[in-house]
Design a protein around this motif. Structure first.
Motif, PDB file in Angstrom:
ATOM      1  N   ILE A 159      32.660  39.260  41.596  1.00  0.00           N
ATOM      2  CA  ILE A 159      33.731  39.149  40.592  1.00  0.00           C
ATOM      3  C   ILE A 159      33.172  39.516  39.228  1.00  0.00           C
ATOM      4  O   ILE A 159      32.093  39.044  38.823  1.00  0.00           O
ATOM      5  CB  ILE A 159      34.317  37.730  40.579  1.00  0.00           C
ATOM      6  N   LEU A 160      33.887  40.388  38.513  1.00  0.00           N
ATOM      7  CA  LEU A 160      33.414  40.893  37.225  1.00  0.00           C
ATOM      8  C   LEU A 160      34.488  40.699  36.169  1.00  0.00           C
ATOM      9  O   LEU A 160      35.657  41.028  36.375  1.00  0.00           O
ATOM     10  CB  LEU A 160      33.079  42.381  37.348  1.00  0.00           C
ATOM     11  N   GLY A 161      34.116  40.125  35.024  1.00  0.00           N
ATOM     12  CA  GLY A 161      35.020  40.010  33.898  1.00  0.00           C
ATOM     13  C   GLY A 161      34.697  41.066  32.849  1.00  0.00           C
ATOM     14  O   GLY A 161      33.528  41.443  32.659  1.00  0.00           O
ATOM     15  N   PHE A 162      35.749  41.565  32.155  1.00  0.00           N
ATOM     16  CA  PHE A 162      35.511  42.559  31.093  1.00  0.00           C
ATOM     17  C   PHE A 162      36.642  42.479  30.068  1.00  0.00           C
ATOM     18  O   PHE A 162      37.770  42.098  30.379  1.00  0.00           O
ATOM     19  CB  PHE A 162      35.392  43.972  31.675  1.00  0.00           C
ATOM     20  N   PRO A 163      36.344  42.847  28.792  1.00  0.00           N
ATOM     21  CA  PRO A 163      37.350  42.740  27.729  1.00  0.00           C
ATOM     22  C   PRO A 163      38.377  43.867  27.817  1.00  0.00           C
ATOM     23  O   PRO A 163      38.069  44.977  28.248  1.00  0.00           O
ATOM     24  CB  PRO A 163      36.520  42.850  26.451  1.00  0.00           C
ATOM     25  N   ILE A 164      39.605  43.549  27.395  1.00  0.00           N
ATOM     26  CA  ILE A 164      40.652  44.566  27.360  1.00  0.00           C
ATOM     27  C   ILE A 164      41.289  44.662  25.975  1.00  0.00           C
ATOM     28  O   ILE A 164      42.208  45.459  25.762  1.00  0.00           O
ATOM     29  CB  ILE A 164      41.738  44.283  28.405  1.00  0.00           C
ATOM     30  N   LYS A 165      40.823  43.864  25.020  1.00  0.00           N
ATOM     31  CA  LYS A 165      41.348  43.894  23.638  1.00  0.00           C
ATOM     32  C   LYS A 165      40.296  44.470  22.699  1.00  0.00           C
ATOM     33  O   LYS A 165      39.096  44.297  22.909  1.00  0.00           O
ATOM     34  CB  LYS A 165      41.737  42.497  23.184  1.00  0.00           C
ATOM     35  N   ASN A 225      42.928  39.333  37.782  1.00  0.00           N
ATOM     36  CA  ASN A 225      43.427  38.023  37.385  1.00  0.00           C
ATOM     37  C   ASN A 225      42.917  37.728  35.983  1.00  0.00           C
ATOM     38  O   ASN A 225      41.942  38.340  35.525  1.00  0.00           O
ATOM     39  CB  ASN A 225      42.975  36.935  38.362  1.00  0.00           C
ATOM     40  N   THR A 226      43.555  36.789  35.307  1.00  0.00           N
ATOM     41  CA  THR A 226      43.109  36.418  33.960  1.00  0.00           C
ATOM     42  C   THR A 226      42.019  35.363  33.986  1.00  0.00           C
ATOM     43  O   THR A 226      41.458  35.035  32.941  1.00  0.00           O
ATOM     44  CB  THR A 226      44.304  35.903  33.135  1.00  0.00           C
ATOM     45  N   GLY A 227      41.704  34.826  35.163  1.00  0.00           N
ATOM     46  CA  GLY A 227      40.617  33.871  35.323  1.00  0.00           C
ATOM     47  C   GLY A 227      39.644  34.330  36.386  1.00  0.00           C
ATOM     48  O   GLY A 227      39.914  35.288  37.123  1.00  0.00           O
ATOM     49  N   PRO A 228      38.508  33.663  36.499  1.00  0.00           N
ATOM     50  CA  PRO A 228      37.469  34.103  37.443  1.00  0.00           C
ATOM     51  C   PRO A 228      37.810  33.867  38.904  1.00  0.00           C
ATOM     52  O   PRO A 228      37.097  34.372  39.782  1.00  0.00           O
ATOM     53  CB  PRO A 228      36.245  33.282  37.017  1.00  0.00           C
ATOM     54  N   ASP A 229      38.857  33.108  39.187  1.00  0.00           N
ATOM     55  CA  ASP A 229      39.267  32.916  40.579  1.00  0.00           C
ATOM     56  C   ASP A 229      40.180  34.077  40.981  1.00  0.00           C
ATOM     57  O   ASP A 229      41.411  33.998  40.865  1.00  0.00           O
ATOM     58  CB  ASP A 229      39.992  31.576  40.739  1.00  0.00           C
ATOM     59  N   VAL A 230      39.577  35.148  41.432  1.00  0.00           N
ATOM     60  CA  VAL A 230      40.338  36.343  41.790  1.00  0.00           C
ATOM     61  C   VAL A 230      39.887  36.824  43.162  1.00  0.00           C
ATOM     62  O   VAL A 230      38.692  36.870  43.467  1.00  0.00           O
ATOM     63  CB  VAL A 230      40.178  37.450  40.722  1.00  0.00           C
ATOM     64  N   SER A 231      40.836  37.136  43.995  1.00  0.00           N
ATOM     65  CA  SER A 231      40.568  37.639  45.340  1.00  0.00           C
ATOM     66  C   SER A 231      41.865  38.229  45.875  1.00  0.00           C
ATOM     67  O   SER A 231      42.892  38.260  45.179  1.00  0.00           O
ATOM     68  CB  SER A 231      40.079  36.510  46.257  1.00  0.00           C
ATOM     69  N   PHE A 248      45.685  36.564  42.723  1.00  0.00           N
ATOM     70  CA  PHE A 248      45.667  37.679  41.778  1.00  0.00           C
ATOM     71  C   PHE A 248      47.016  37.743  41.063  1.00  0.00           C
ATOM     72  O   PHE A 248      48.009  37.164  41.526  1.00  0.00           O
ATOM     73  CB  PHE A 248      45.388  39.003  42.497  1.00  0.00           C
ATOM     74  N   ILE A 249      47.035  38.458  39.925  1.00  0.00           N
ATOM     75  CA  ILE A 249      48.305  38.689  39.234  1.00  0.00           C
ATOM     76  C   ILE A 249      48.854  40.075  39.555  1.00  0.00           C
ATOM     77  O   ILE A 249      50.059  40.294  39.486  1.00  0.00           O
ATOM     78  CB  ILE A 249      48.173  38.484  37.706  1.00  0.00           C
ATOM     79  N   PHE A 250      47.985  41.002  39.885  1.00  0.00           N
ATOM     80  CA  PHE A 250      48.412  42.302  40.388  1.00  0.00           C
ATOM     81  C   PHE A 250      47.209  42.993  41.031  1.00  0.00           C
ATOM     82  O   PHE A 250      46.060  42.594  40.827  1.00  0.00           O
ATOM     83  CB  PHE A 250      49.026  43.181  39.290  1.00  0.00           C
ATOM     84  N   TYR A 251      47.485  44.007  41.824  1.00  0.00           N
ATOM     85  CA  TYR A 251      46.402  44.811  42.393  1.00  0.00           C
ATOM     86  C   TYR A 251      46.726  46.288  42.247  1.00  0.00           C
ATOM     87  O   TYR A 251      47.888  46.679  42.088  1.00  0.00           O
ATOM     88  CB  TYR A 251      46.121  44.451  43.854  1.00  0.00           C
ATOM     89  N   LYS A 252      45.678  47.113  42.273  1.00  0.00           N
ATOM     90  CA  LYS A 252      45.822  48.553  42.107  1.00  0.00           C
ATOM     91  C   LYS A 252      44.932  49.287  43.105  1.00  0.00           C
ATOM     92  O   LYS A 252      43.879  48.789  43.512  1.00  0.00           O
ATOM     93  CB  LYS A 252      45.409  48.978  40.689  1.00  0.00           C
ATOM     94  N   PHE A 253      45.366  50.467  43.458  1.00  0.00           N
ATOM     95  CA  PHE A 253      44.537  51.361  44.260  1.00  0.00           C
ATOM     96  C   PHE A 253      43.467  51.956  43.357  1.00  0.00           C
ATOM     97  O   PHE A 253      43.724  52.330  42.210  1.00  0.00           O
ATOM     98  CB  PHE A 253      45.396  52.462  44.853  1.00  0.00           C
ATOM     99  N   VAL A 305      39.955  40.232  31.421  1.00  0.00           N
ATOM    100  CA  VAL A 305      40.458  40.031  32.784  1.00  0.00           C
ATOM    101  C   VAL A 305      39.270  40.045  33.743  1.00  0.00           C
ATOM    102  O   VAL A 305      38.161  40.463  33.388  1.00  0.00           O
ATOM    103  CB  VAL A 305      41.477  41.118  33.197  1.00  0.00           C
ATOM    104  N   PHE A 306      39.535  39.604  34.947  1.00  0.00           N
ATOM    105  CA  PHE A 306      38.522  39.583  35.987  1.00  0.00           C
ATOM    106  C   PHE A 306      39.011  40.426  37.158  1.00  0.00           C
ATOM    107  O   PHE A 306      40.208  40.490  37.443  1.00  0.00           O
ATOM    108  CB  PHE A 306      38.244  38.150  36.443  1.00  0.00           C
TER     109      PHE A 306
END
Length: 257
Positions: A251-257, A175-181, A185-190, A223-224
């Motif tokens: 929950i972990l946030g990290f840069p993607i830019k 997710n783009t914010g810290p509320d992710v579960s 979410f905006i997407f999920y991946k294996f 993203v988080f």
């Protein structure tokens, strides 16, 4: 008047066979026997395989029983027909079947027709929903690597255990914010925690996540992520059963830019 005595034995034999057929009609039911294996969170087959509920159903009948300590079950004198087999045990998931073209679920059907009695249903398996959880320390977005786009670092959940197949399957929610579960979410991946080092130039990553192309089109600078353990009944090419998810990570946030 002459009688053909040579035909008499043949007539007697026909009468005997007709009588036997009438006294022994073809059965319309028979036994169904089978076995179930139970795989734990570290992919080991348990010795105690008791307590699995086994259900067989069709349009006319429904039967259920429970496996014994060796995983065996038995349905006695069951009417012939086509049945659907379902396995269930609290904390475990059955392996689902899917149509390879549409990815729609396909009933686990079997034929019980009396061609070979008893009908045998051996080596069925259910998988534990993991009870351990991951702690995420840091993450890197590295799209330049082959296949893998995100590496996540942190301690392994079980220091003294290596899973039988060399990895733990996971589902990773972004997710783009810290509320992710799993519920937001905006997407999920294996993803997977691998015990094999594919990238020696990096510190051993805890988790590898492949083909995260969605991050290329994300406008946010960071993203988080939240990672869930999952039963080995699930994989990246099939629809996810959310009931197969185990415990979430931090929950972990990290840069993607």
């Amino acid at each position: 008047m002459k009688h053909n005595l040579r035909s008499l034995p043949f007539l007697i034999l026909l009468l005997i066979l007709a009588g036997c057929d009438g006294n022994n009609p073809k059965p319309n039911s028979g036994d169904i026997i089978g076995t179930v294996k139970i795989e734990d969170e570290n992919q080991l087959i348990l010795q105690d395989r008791s307590g699995v509920k086994v259900e067989i159903t069709n349009n006319y009948n429904s039967f259920s029983t429970i496996t014994n300590s060796t995983g065996e079950f038995n349905f006695e004198d069951t009417p012939f027909g086509i049945y659907e087999l379902k396995l269930s045990k609290e904390g475990y998931m059955d392996l689902n079947k899917y149509d390879q073209t549409t990815l729609d679920p396909v009933p686990n059907e079997f034929s019980h027709t009396g061609d070979s009695l008893p009908t045998r249903l051996n080596d069925n398996i259910i998988f534990q929903i993991p009870e351990f959880e991951f702690h995420l320390d840091s993450a890197r977005y590295v799209p330049e690597l082959d296949y893998t786009d995100v590496l996540i670092f942190g301690p392994p959940p079980n220091d003294d255990v290596t899973p039988v197949y060399g990895y733990y399957p996971l589902f990773c929610f972004f997710n783009t914010g810290p509320d992710v579960s799993k519920d937001e979410f905006i997407f999920y991946k294996f993803g997977f925690m691998s015990f094999f080092r594919r990238y020696p130039e990096w510190d051993p990553p805890l988790i590898e996540i492949e083909w995260v192309s969605e991050l290329e089109n994300t406008e946010a600078d960071s993203v988080f992520i939240c990672v869930y353990t999952v039963s080995r009944s699930e994989n990246e090419f099939l629809p996810l059963h959310f009931e197969a998810l185990g415990k979430p990570s931090n929950i972990l946030g990290f840069p993607i830019k």
